[in-house]
Structure formats: C-alpha cells, structure tokens
Design a protein around this motif. Sequence first.
Motif, PDB file in Angstrom:
ATOM      1  N   PHE A 101      -0.070  -1.995  -4.326  1.00 29.12           N
ATOM      2  CA  PHE A 101      -0.775  -3.056  -5.062  1.00 29.12           C
ATOM      3  C   PHE A 101      -0.920  -2.701  -6.541  1.00 29.12           C
ATOM      4  O   PHE A 101      -0.780  -3.564  -7.407  1.00 29.12           O
ATOM      5  CB  PHE A 101      -2.150  -3.317  -4.456  1.00 29.12           C
ATOM      6  CG  PHE A 101      -2.178  -4.290  -3.309  1.00 29.12           C
ATOM      7  CD1 PHE A 101      -1.081  -5.039  -2.941  1.00 29.12           C
ATOM      8  CD2 PHE A 101      -3.342  -4.468  -2.581  1.00 29.12           C
ATOM      9  CE1 PHE A 101      -1.128  -5.939  -1.891  1.00 29.12           C
ATOM     10  CE2 PHE A 101      -3.415  -5.370  -1.535  1.00 29.12           C
ATOM     11  CZ  PHE A 101      -2.304  -6.098  -1.186  1.00 29.12           C
ATOM     12  N   VAL A 102      -1.243  -1.459  -6.844  1.00 26.61           N
ATOM     13  CA  VAL A 102      -1.407  -1.056  -8.245  1.00 26.61           C
ATOM     14  C   VAL A 102      -0.083  -1.161  -8.984  1.00 26.61           C
ATOM     15  O   VAL A 102      -0.013  -1.730 -10.085  1.00 26.61           O
ATOM     16  CB  VAL A 102      -2.003   0.367  -8.354  1.00 26.61           C
ATOM     17  CG1 VAL A 102      -1.915   0.899  -9.777  1.00 26.61           C
ATOM     18  CG2 VAL A 102      -3.459   0.375  -7.872  1.00 26.61           C
ATOM     19  N   ILE A 103       0.977  -0.641  -8.403  1.00 26.32           N
ATOM     20  CA  ILE A 103       2.289  -0.660  -9.071  1.00 26.32           C
ATOM     21  C   ILE A 103       2.780  -2.088  -9.271  1.00 26.32           C
ATOM     22  O   ILE A 103       3.171  -2.476 -10.378  1.00 26.32           O
ATOM     23  CB  ILE A 103       3.311   0.174  -8.271  1.00 26.32           C
ATOM     24  CG1 ILE A 103       2.943   1.657  -8.356  1.00 26.32           C
ATOM     25  CG2 ILE A 103       4.733  -0.067  -8.787  1.00 26.32           C
ATOM     26  CD1 ILE A 103       3.646   2.538  -7.338  1.00 26.32           C
ATOM     27  N   THR A 104       2.748  -2.881  -8.199  1.00 25.31           N
ATOM     28  CA  THR A 104       3.252  -4.256  -8.327  1.00 25.31           C
ATOM     29  C   THR A 104       2.303  -5.129  -9.148  1.00 25.31           C
ATOM     30  O   THR A 104       2.742  -6.080  -9.788  1.00 25.31           O
ATOM     31  CB  THR A 104       3.503  -4.901  -6.949  1.00 25.31           C
ATOM     32  OG1 THR A 104       2.283  -4.913  -6.188  1.00 25.31           O
ATOM     33  CG2 THR A 104       4.594  -4.163  -6.194  1.00 25.31           C
ATOM     34  N   GLY A 105       1.028  -4.799  -9.149  1.00 19.36           N
ATOM     35  CA  GLY A 105       0.069  -5.558  -9.938  1.00 19.36           C
ATOM     36  C   GLY A 105       0.172  -5.284 -11.428  1.00 19.36           C
ATOM     37  O   GLY A 105       0.054  -6.198 -12.250  1.00 19.36           O
ATOM     38  N   LEU A 117      -3.852   4.221   1.448  1.00 20.97           N
ATOM     39  CA  LEU A 117      -3.416   4.880   0.221  1.00 20.97           C
ATOM     40  C   LEU A 117      -2.067   4.328  -0.227  1.00 20.97           C
ATOM     41  O   LEU A 117      -1.869   4.004  -1.407  1.00 20.97           O
ATOM     42  CB  LEU A 117      -3.330   6.392   0.447  1.00 20.97           C
ATOM     43  CG  LEU A 117      -3.165   7.273  -0.770  1.00 20.97           C
ATOM     44  CD1 LEU A 117      -4.322   7.102  -1.742  1.00 20.97           C
ATOM     45  CD2 LEU A 117      -3.055   8.734  -0.336  1.00 20.97           C
ATOM     46  N   PHE A 118      -1.137   4.166   0.707  1.00 21.92           N
ATOM     47  CA  PHE A 118       0.173   3.593   0.385  1.00 21.92           C
ATOM     48  C   PHE A 118       0.026   2.152  -0.103  1.00 21.92           C
ATOM     49  O   PHE A 118       0.601   1.775  -1.128  1.00 21.92           O
ATOM     50  CB  PHE A 118       1.109   3.640   1.603  1.00 21.92           C
ATOM     51  CG  PHE A 118       2.416   2.941   1.353  1.00 21.92           C
ATOM     52  CD1 PHE A 118       3.448   3.602   0.709  1.00 21.92           C
ATOM     53  CD2 PHE A 118       2.598   1.609   1.716  1.00 21.92           C
ATOM     54  CE1 PHE A 118       4.655   2.943   0.439  1.00 21.92           C
ATOM     55  CE2 PHE A 118       3.792   0.946   1.448  1.00 21.92           C
ATOM     56  CZ  PHE A 118       4.817   1.624   0.811  1.00 21.92           C
ATOM     57  N   GLN A 119      -0.727   1.333   0.634  1.00 24.52           N
ATOM     58  CA  GLN A 119      -0.896  -0.067   0.252  1.00 24.52           C
ATOM     59  C   GLN A 119      -1.602  -0.165  -1.101  1.00 24.52           C
ATOM     60  O   GLN A 119      -1.256  -1.016  -1.916  1.00 24.52           O
ATOM     61  CB  GLN A 119      -1.668  -0.835   1.329  1.00 24.52           C
ATOM     62  CG  GLN A 119      -1.810  -2.322   1.068  1.00 24.52           C
ATOM     63  CD  GLN A 119      -0.524  -3.108   1.293  1.00 24.52           C
ATOM     64  OE1 GLN A 119       0.555  -2.554   1.481  1.00 24.52           O
ATOM     65  NE2 GLN A 119      -0.639  -4.420   1.275  1.00 24.52           N
ATOM     66  N   PHE A 127       1.900  -3.772   6.655  1.00 28.68           N
ATOM     67  CA  PHE A 127       0.525  -3.320   6.460  1.00 28.68           C
ATOM     68  C   PHE A 127      -0.406  -4.004   7.465  1.00 28.68           C
ATOM     69  O   PHE A 127      -1.238  -3.348   8.103  1.00 28.68           O
ATOM     70  CB  PHE A 127       0.084  -3.606   5.028  1.00 28.68           C
ATOM     71  CG  PHE A 127      -1.325  -3.175   4.743  1.00 28.68           C
ATOM     72  CD1 PHE A 127      -1.657  -1.831   4.662  1.00 28.68           C
ATOM     73  CD2 PHE A 127      -2.322  -4.111   4.551  1.00 28.68           C
ATOM     74  CE1 PHE A 127      -2.960  -1.424   4.410  1.00 28.68           C
ATOM     75  CE2 PHE A 127      -3.624  -3.727   4.286  1.00 28.68           C
ATOM     76  CZ  PHE A 127      -3.947  -2.381   4.215  1.00 28.68           C
ATOM     77  N   ILE A 128      -0.263  -5.305   7.631  1.00 32.98           N
ATOM     78  CA  ILE A 128      -1.084  -6.049   8.592  1.00 32.98           C
ATOM     79  C   ILE A 128      -0.902  -5.486  10.001  1.00 32.98           C
ATOM     80  O   ILE A 128      -1.872  -5.316  10.742  1.00 32.98           O
ATOM     81  CB  ILE A 128      -0.750  -7.557   8.551  1.00 32.98           C
ATOM     82  CG1 ILE A 128      -1.208  -8.169   7.223  1.00 32.98           C
ATOM     83  CG2 ILE A 128      -1.371  -8.298   9.738  1.00 32.98           C
ATOM     84  CD1 ILE A 128      -0.610  -9.544   6.941  1.00 32.98           C
ATOM     85  N   MET A 129       0.322  -5.165  10.365  1.00 30.74           N
ATOM     86  CA  MET A 129       0.581  -4.627  11.705  1.00 30.74           C
ATOM     87  C   MET A 129      -0.079  -3.261  11.892  1.00 30.74           C
ATOM     88  O   MET A 129      -0.677  -3.001  12.936  1.00 30.74           O
ATOM     89  CB  MET A 129       2.090  -4.530  11.977  1.00 30.74           C
ATOM     90  CG  MET A 129       2.768  -5.881  12.152  1.00 30.74           C
ATOM     91  SD  MET A 129       2.087  -6.888  13.505  1.00 30.74           S
ATOM     92  CE  MET A 129       0.993  -7.979  12.630  1.00 30.74           C
ATOM     93  N   HIS A 179      -8.459   7.884  11.731  1.00 33.26           N
ATOM     94  CA  HIS A 179      -8.924   7.506  10.398  1.00 33.26           C
ATOM     95  C   HIS A 179      -7.981   8.079   9.349  1.00 33.26           C
ATOM     96  O   HIS A 179      -7.690   7.420   8.357  1.00 33.26           O
ATOM     97  CB  HIS A 179     -10.356   7.986  10.142  1.00 33.26           C
ATOM     98  CG  HIS A 179     -10.900   7.472   8.849  1.00 33.26           C
ATOM     99  ND1 HIS A 179     -10.707   8.138   7.661  1.00 33.26           N
ATOM    100  CD2 HIS A 179     -11.596   6.349   8.549  1.00 33.26           C
ATOM    101  CE1 HIS A 179     -11.270   7.443   6.681  1.00 33.26           C
ATOM    102  NE2 HIS A 179     -11.815   6.359   7.202  1.00 33.26           N
ATOM    103  N   GLY A 180      -7.478   9.284   9.571  1.00 37.00           N
ATOM    104  CA  GLY A 180      -6.544   9.898   8.623  1.00 37.00           C
ATOM    105  C   GLY A 180      -5.265   9.102   8.478  1.00 37.00           C
ATOM    106  O   GLY A 180      -4.773   8.901   7.369  1.00 37.00           O
ATOM    107  N   VAL A 181      -4.740   8.616   9.590  1.00 40.01           N
ATOM    108  CA  VAL A 181      -3.522   7.801   9.559  1.00 40.01           C
ATOM    109  C   VAL A 181      -3.803   6.491   8.833  1.00 40.01           C
ATOM    110  O   VAL A 181      -3.060   6.087   7.942  1.00 40.01           O
ATOM    111  CB  VAL A 181      -2.985   7.536  10.985  1.00 40.01           C
ATOM    112  CG1 VAL A 181      -1.887   6.488  10.975  1.00 40.01           C
ATOM    113  CG2 VAL A 181      -2.485   8.831  11.611  1.00 40.01           C
ATOM    114  N   LEU A 182      -4.886   5.827   9.197  1.00 37.25           N
ATOM    115  CA  LEU A 182      -5.219   4.559   8.552  1.00 37.25           C
ATOM    116  C   LEU A 182      -5.520   4.767   7.067  1.00 37.25           C
ATOM    117  O   LEU A 182      -5.127   3.958   6.230  1.00 37.25           O
ATOM    118  CB  LEU A 182      -6.401   3.890   9.249  1.00 37.25           C
ATOM    119  CG  LEU A 182      -6.705   2.471   8.782  1.00 37.25           C
ATOM    120  CD1 LEU A 182      -5.502   1.542   9.016  1.00 37.25           C
ATOM    121  CD2 LEU A 182      -7.925   1.932   9.490  1.00 37.25           C
TER     122      LEU A 182
END
Length: 130
Positions: free
Chosen positions: A21-25, A15-17, A111-113, A7-10
Amino acid sequence: MANASQHGVLSGVFLFQGAYFVITGLWPVLNMPSFIEATGPKQDTWLVEMVGLLATSIGVSFIVSSVRKERLPLVLAYTAAVSFLVMDLIYVMSGTISRVYLIDAAVQFIFIMFVTVFVVRKAQKAQRHG
C-alpha cells in the motif's frame, strides 16, 4: 486469541500488504508521469494522489501494528482490500481503466484470502475450546 505463530504469520501478511500500500500509494504522488505511463491517462490527478495518500495511510497503519506486535486492524484490512478489488474489477471490465489494475486486484484477493483463512481458523479453534 491466536497463538503466537498464527499471529506471526498474519503479522507478516500485514507487513507485506502495508508495504504494498505504501509503495503503490506513494508512486503517483512522487512520480505521476511514470504512474500514468504504467496505468493509463488520468483526468483528475489530484484525486489519484488523494487515493494514493489514503492507501499510504492504511499501509503505514498496517506496518506499525505489525512491527509493534499490536492488535491487527482486521476490519480496515478487509474493507480496504475489498474496496480496491471491487473498483479494480468494475472499472477494468467497463474499460474505464487499464487491465494492469488486475494485478492490484490479484494482490488484494490474495490478501483477503490470507486474512479470511486466519479468521476462520481462529473461529474454529474458539469453537472447539469454548
């Protein structure tokens, strides 16, 4: 249920994704001229801003879920990433949008992978123990 390290890794992936999304959005909302310079001309800037705000909303939900160690929104993650990936590929291949969108497609694919590997491992573990 996933163990704490899985769960920590996911959660870190979310968090990265979310930050991505926030930056590019927010980019086209805060500075449309630089966004257009990087990605090419746009006819309906209001639509670009709306998509940016939706991406930002998704990103904020990913960040909040991750930081609060809440259940991660896997369905939203898949559908959002697949949506951006498909649109990037279709419209780059048709010549409608700049090839720079392939960078976004690559980020969405990665991200999907990550999420897919997590879900498959979780299912395999449940199958072994169930």
